[in-house]
Write an enzyme that holds these catalytic residues in place. Structure first.
Site, short mmCIF file in Angstrom:
data_model
loop_
_atom_site.label_atom_id
_atom_site.label_comp_id
_atom_site.label_asym_id
_atom_site.label_seq_id
_atom_site.Cartn_x
_atom_site.Cartn_y
_atom_site.Cartn_z
N ASP A 118 -78.13 39.03 29.46
CA ASP A 118 -77.35 38.41 30.04
C ASP A 118 -77.60 38.47 32.17
OD1 ASP A 118 -78.32 36.80 27.90
OD2 ASP A 118 -75.86 36.60 28.14
N LYS A 172 -82.53 39.08 33.73
CA LYS A 172 -83.99 39.75 33.75
C LYS A 172 -84.84 38.89 33.86
CE LYS A 172 -82.11 41.12 29.97
NZ LYS A 172 -81.57 41.24 30.08
N GLY A 199 -82.24 35.57 25.63
CA GLY A 199 -82.74 34.31 25.94
C GLY A 199 -83.13 34.69 27.76
N HIS A 200 -84.09 33.83 28.04
CA HIS A 200 -84.36 34.49 29.34
C HIS A 200 -84.39 33.66 30.26
CE1 HIS A 200 -85.07 39.16 28.21
NE2 HIS A 200 -84.20 39.02 27.53
N GLN A 243 -81.64 42.04 25.84
CA GLN A 243 -80.64 42.63 25.91
C GLN A 243 -80.08 43.47 27.10
OE1 GLN A 243 -82.33 43.19 22.56
NE2 GLN A 243 -81.33 40.98 22.81
P1 GDP Z 1 -81.12 37.59 31.38
O1 GDP Z 1 -80.54 37.80 29.32
O2 GDP Z 1 -80.77 38.99 31.30
O3 GDP Z 1 -82.59 36.51 31.61
O4 GDP Z 1 -81.00 36.67 31.83
P2 GDP Z 1 -79.98 34.74 31.18
O5 GDP Z 1 -81.64 33.83 31.54
O6 GDP Z 1 -79.65 34.40 29.53
O7 GDP Z 1 -78.75 34.66 32.33
C1 GDP Z 1 -78.69 34.26 33.66
C2 GDP Z 1 -78.55 32.72 33.98
O8 GDP Z 1 -78.32 32.91 34.68
C3 GDP Z 1 -79.39 32.08 33.56
O9 GDP Z 1 -78.99 30.36 33.73
C4 GDP Z 1 -79.68 31.91 35.38
O10 GDP Z 1 -80.74 30.49 35.80
C5 GDP Z 1 -78.33 32.44 36.08
N1 GDP Z 1 -79.55 33.45 37.26
C6 GDP Z 1 -79.76 34.61 36.94
N2 GDP Z 1 -79.94 34.57 38.58
C7 GDP Z 1 -79.17 34.09 39.08
C8 GDP Z 1 -78.17 33.72 40.90
O11 GDP Z 1 -78.66 34.61 41.47
N3 GDP Z 1 -78.03 33.07 40.51
C9 GDP Z 1 -76.78 31.79 39.84
N4 GDP Z 1 -76.68 31.39 40.21
N5 GDP Z 1 -77.07 32.25 38.76
C10 GDP Z 1 -78.59 32.83 38.74
P1 IMO Z 2 -80.57 38.71 27.04
O1 IMO Z 2 -81.89 39.34 26.58
C1 IMO Z 2 -76.58 39.22 25.38
C2 IMO Z 2 -75.21 40.45 20.95
C3 IMO Z 2 -75.02 39.62 20.42
C4 IMO Z 2 -74.03 40.11 19.23
C5 IMO Z 2 -74.77 41.64 19.87
C6 IMO Z 2 -75.70 41.71 18.65
O2 IMO Z 2 -80.72 37.34 26.32
O3 IMO Z 2 -79.65 39.43 27.42
P2 IMO Z 2 -77.77 40.69 17.32
O4 IMO Z 2 -78.29 39.00 17.03
O5 IMO Z 2 -78.68 40.74 18.64
O6 IMO Z 2 -77.99 41.61 16.37
O7 IMO Z 2 -76.31 40.87 18.13
O8 IMO Z 2 -75.51 41.56 20.39
N1 IMO Z 2 -76.91 39.85 22.25
C7 IMO Z 2 -77.14 39.35 23.73
N2 IMO Z 2 -75.90 38.76 24.63
N3 IMO Z 2 -77.80 38.64 25.62
C8 IMO Z 2 -78.74 39.01 24.55
O9 IMO Z 2 -79.92 39.71 25.44
C9 IMO Z 2 -78.37 39.47 23.58
N4 IMO Z 2 -78.76 39.75 22.73
C10 IMO Z 2 -78.18 40.29 21.16
O10 IMO Z 2 -74.11 38.14 21.28
O11 IMO Z 2 -72.62 40.96 19.89
MG MG Z 3 -79.95 35.88 27.66
#
Ligand code: GDP
Ligand code: IMO
Ligand code: MG
Length: 429
Positions: free
Chosen positions: A13, A16, A40-41, A224
């Site tokens: 998170d 990416k 979840g991207h 991840q």
């Molecule tokens: P990922 O799994 O690495 O793709 O990241 P996620 O999408 O799960 O979580 C990142 C969260 O931060 C999302 O809600 C994005 O919309 C938000 N986000 C990404 N870059 C920025 C930033 O520079 N500032 C803020 N405030 N939010 C951001």
């Molecule tokens: P993105 O790509 C954050 C965490 C789960 C748990 C552990 C194992 O959005 O960054 P799993 O279901 O993979 O067996 O769970 O890994 N986890 C993540 N945490 N971002 C993710 O993906 C994750 N995918 C798995 O919360 O701790």
């Molecule tokens: Mg994510």
């Protein structure tokens, strides 16, 4: 010509999705190489938020996207994602999206086992996403898996299912106390998925290598983060795949010489969702402030993310494990309004100073962070688009990260929107 791997450096998170969507403008192919719909991207384009779990984050830029052999795929989730994107007018047809015939298929019993085990573990649970990720990778390793190529061949599918199901049902019923799976119900459901997905299934490795030979640019999208890696993370509180850059090769079917650059996504602070050690975790008002301002809720499960200070012990681990050539610092805007910022530069274990990330969870859990402090800033930086316009203390924070890691910052993200970005050095241009 560059072929770039994007990886998370922390516990996932990091942003990416946003950075892949942004850089995809200059890529020809965007490829996921591991994980599944535990990811979840999030992409925010023209104010609209789109979350993808399986389809690579290059899809909104109209790029050809591929799902590599290293993934585990829930066909129901993939199809609903294709439908969701298509309804939004995003071209997600077989000409734009190819799924590896070698990718593993998540079956209903994998999800049941994942959730049943977590229930049984009670307070010792991993905190998985409950999507069946671990049990599917487990079946891949023990050669009981069903691949996309097997899913779309009705005879092979039925034969394999009949072979594995008695053992699964025995385990589900007798050990986990869950309802056994019904073979006919699975065949009905999955043959409908197979029919719809068949046109998407192909040889991803051949397609990527051909593109590379034609001097096209490939962007590999990690899921991840480095510390959720099955080998290198905080085992057993990890996911079940290799999340580090090296797995782009195995999980997409390319040789290591095809990769030229590796950019690590670094959230300006640290978050973690699920259980497991987290040395710089904050349990105070600052932690709450970051959680709220950063809207730190899981994009897959909606769980509140744990928040803490930036940790360069884990960043340096990520630098080494991934061979980072650059970094993208995200969510820097979230830190605005905090008086004094802290960066963890080493761990204290008993009377010892540790610079390397320990393997023993017992040791890691007993580690205390050694912090250095930096002055914060009050300004809202989310509207700034030039590095020179960033307040001095913001630049100081970025410079310190570069000094502590020895890796250049190439991208600075100051908001969720695609345009809320300062690009210092685009690795694909
Ligand atoms: P990922 O799994 O690495 O793709 O990241 P996620 O999408 O799960 O979580 C990142 C969260 O931060 C999302 O809600 C994005 O919309 C938000 N986000 C990404 N870059 C920025 C930033 O520079 N500032 C803020 N405030 N939010 C951001
Ligand atoms: P993105 O790509 C954050 C965490 C789960 C748990 C552990 C194992 O959005 O960054 P799993 O279901 O993979 O067996 O769970 O890994 N986890 C993540 N945490 N971002 C993710 O993906 C994750 N995918 C798995 O919360 O701790
Ligand atoms: Mg994510």
């Amino acid at each position: 010509m560059a072929n770039l791997v994007i990886v998370g450096t922390q516990w996932g998170d990091e942003g990416k999705g946003k950075i892949v969507d942004l850089l995809a403008e200059h890529a020809d192919l965007v490829v996921r190489f591991q994980g599944g719909n535990n990811a979840g991207h999030t992409m925010v384009v023209a104010g609209e938020q789109i979350i993808s779990h399986l389809v690579p984050s290059g899809i909104l830029q109209g790029k050809t996207c591929m799902i590599g052999n290293g993934l585990v795929i829930d066909p129901a989730v993939l199809l609903s994602e294709i439908d969701y994107l298509s309804e939004k007018g995003v071209d997600c047809g077989p000409a734009k999206l190819v799924v590896s015939e070698r990718a593993q298929v998540i079956m209903p019993y994998h999800m049941q086992i994942d959730n049943g085990r977590e229930k049984l573990k009670g307070k010792n649970k991993i905190g998985t996403t409950g999507r069946g990720i671990g049990p599917t990778y487990e079946d891949k390793a023990t050669r009981r898996g069903i691949r996309m190529a097997d899913l779309i061949d009705p005879d092979v599918f039925e034969e394999t299912l009949n072979e594995v199901l008695p053992e699964k049902n025995f385990y589900l019923e007798k050990f986990l106390g869950e309802t056994p799976a019904d073979v006919n119900a699975i065949i009905d459901q999955y043959s409908a998925f197979a029919k719809r997905l068949a046109p998407y299934v192909g040889n991803v490795s051949v397609a990527i290598n051909k593109a590379i030979q034609q001097q096209k640019q490939v962007l590999f999208e990690g899921a991840q983060g480095t510390h959720l890696d099955i080998d290198h993370g905080t085992y057993p509180f990890v996911t079940s795949s290799n999340t580090v850059s090296g797995n782009a090769c195995c999980g997409a079917g390319v040789g290591p010489k095809s990769i030229s650059d590796v950019v690590g996504i670094v959230k300006a602070y640290t978050t973690r969702v699920g259980a497991g050690p987290f040395t710089t975790e904050l349990f105070d008002d600052t932690g709450d402030f970051i959680q709220k301002k950063g809207a730190e809720f899981g994009a897959t499960t909606g769980r509140r993310r744990r928040c803490g200070w930036l940790d360069t012990v884990i960043l340096n681990n990520a630098v080494r494990l991934n061979g980072l050539t650059g970094m993208a610092i995200t969510k820097l805007d979230v830190l605005g309004g905090i008086d004094t910022l802290k960066i963890c530069t080493a761990y204290k274990y008993k009377d010892e100073r540790l610079d390397a990330f320990p393997a023993s969870l017992k040791v890691l859990e007993a580690c205390e962070p050694i912090y250095e402090t930096l002055p914060g800033w009050d300004e809202d930086i989310s509207q700034l688009r030039r590095f020179e316009d960033l307040p001095m203390n913001v630049r100081g924070y970025l410079k310190r990260i570069e000094e502590l890691t020895g890796i250049p910052v190439q991208i600075v993200s100051v908001g969720p929107g695609r345009e809320q970005t300062i690009i210092l050095n685009n690795p694909l241009v």
